[in-house]
Design a protein around this motif. Structure first.
Motif, short mmCIF file in Angstrom:
data_model
loop_
_atom_site.label_atom_id
_atom_site.label_comp_id
_atom_site.label_asym_id
_atom_site.label_seq_id
_atom_site.Cartn_x
_atom_site.Cartn_y
_atom_site.Cartn_z
N MET A 1 -10.83 -43.55 32.92
CA MET A 1 -11.24 -44.84 32.38
C MET A 1 -11.85 -45.69 33.50
N LEU A 2 -12.55 -46.74 33.10
CA LEU A 2 -13.06 -47.76 34.00
C LEU A 2 -12.50 -49.11 33.56
N LEU B 1 -11.41 -51.93 28.91
CA LEU B 1 -11.64 -50.62 29.55
C LEU B 1 -12.85 -49.93 28.93
N ALA B 2 -13.55 -49.19 29.74
CA ALA B 2 -14.61 -48.31 29.26
C ALA B 2 -14.09 -46.88 29.34
N GLY B 3 -14.32 -46.12 28.28
CA GLY B 3 -13.83 -44.75 28.24
C GLY B 3 -13.11 -44.45 26.94
N PRO B 4 -12.43 -43.34 26.86
CA PRO B 4 -12.20 -42.37 27.95
C PRO B 4 -13.41 -41.45 28.19
N PHE B 5 -13.47 -40.98 29.42
CA PHE B 5 -14.51 -40.04 29.82
C PHE B 5 -13.84 -38.70 30.14
N GLU C 1 -23.72 -49.65 24.50
CA GLU C 1 -23.29 -48.50 23.70
C GLU C 1 -22.33 -47.61 24.49
N LEU C 2 -21.40 -48.25 25.20
CA LEU C 2 -20.35 -47.54 25.90
C LEU C 2 -19.07 -47.60 25.07
N PRO C 3 -18.22 -46.57 25.15
CA PRO C 3 -16.93 -46.66 24.46
C PRO C 3 -16.02 -47.68 25.16
N LEU C 4 -15.68 -48.76 24.46
CA LEU C 4 -14.86 -49.82 25.04
C LEU C 4 -13.54 -49.94 24.26
#
Length: 210
Positions: A134-135, A100-104, A157-160
């Protein structure tokens, strides 16, 4: 007196010679005792091991993914004269590792991340855990594969995060035909359209008679 003594000596000698002639000579001794047989490892030639394999003359049909396709399968069996099919039901729990990418915290931040991921060939989908947006990037059955996939996106550089999820599949349904099925009927069953993409026909051992 001397004559009597001589006669006694001759008599004893005769008795000795007579007795020794009846005794077996050393070189003609009795047969030697034979070594005993190992009874534990002996078996009659006619006693061969017999292995009887279970005959796979019965059939299992399934899985059916819905009650509707199950009912259709039951009707097909009844029409073929197999009205005593036994129903089996099972649900499966599978574990998947989600990358998952996020949280946003905002829709804008999530949308910007989606665009960046799409630019590198990813097709993320939206997920929400409470207020966290999330993604979902991918599902993996093995954690090491999920880690490997996430490591390939480090340059962005994404939160994973990797999250373990349990999913229940089913319930799924099967129909067992307990009667012996001839090879011709097996071929007929294999070519039958059961109305469910998951359904297959598998030979199984027939149940033992009580």
């Amino acid at each position: 007196m001397r004559t009597l003594f001589a006669l006694l000596i001759l008599a004893n000698l005769a008795i000795y010679l007579w007795a020794t002639q009846l005794s077996p000579k050393a070189e003609q001794g009795l047969p030697e005792a034979q070594a005993g047989h190992n009874l534990e490892v002996m078996e009659l030639v006619s006693e061969e091991s017999i292995v009887i394999d279970a005959r796979a003359d019965c059939l299992r049909i399934g899985p059916f993914s819905t009650q509707q396709t199950l009912s259709k399968g039951q009707r097909i069996l009844v029409n073929k004269g197999y009205g005593l099919a036994q129903q089996r039901t099972a649900a499966r729990e599978v574990h998947v590792y989600q990358v998952l990418a996020g949280p946003f915290r905002s829709d804008i931040a999530r949308d910007n991340a989606r665009i960046r991921l799409q630019d590198v060939g990813q097709k993320p989908s939206d997920l929400a855990f409470g207020e966290d947006k999330m993604l979902l990037l991918a599902d993996f059955a093995i954690k090491s594969k999920a880690k490997e996939f996430a490591a390939g996106l480090n340059d962005m550089e994404l939160p994973l995060v990797i999250k373990l999820q349990a999913r229940t599949l089913g319930p799924l349904y099967w129909l067992d035909v307990p009667d012996v099925v001839t090879p011709e009927r097996k071929q007929e069953f294999a070519e039958q359209q059961w109305g469910d993409a998951m359904t297959e026909v598998t030979p199984i051992p027939c149940p033992k008679s009580p």
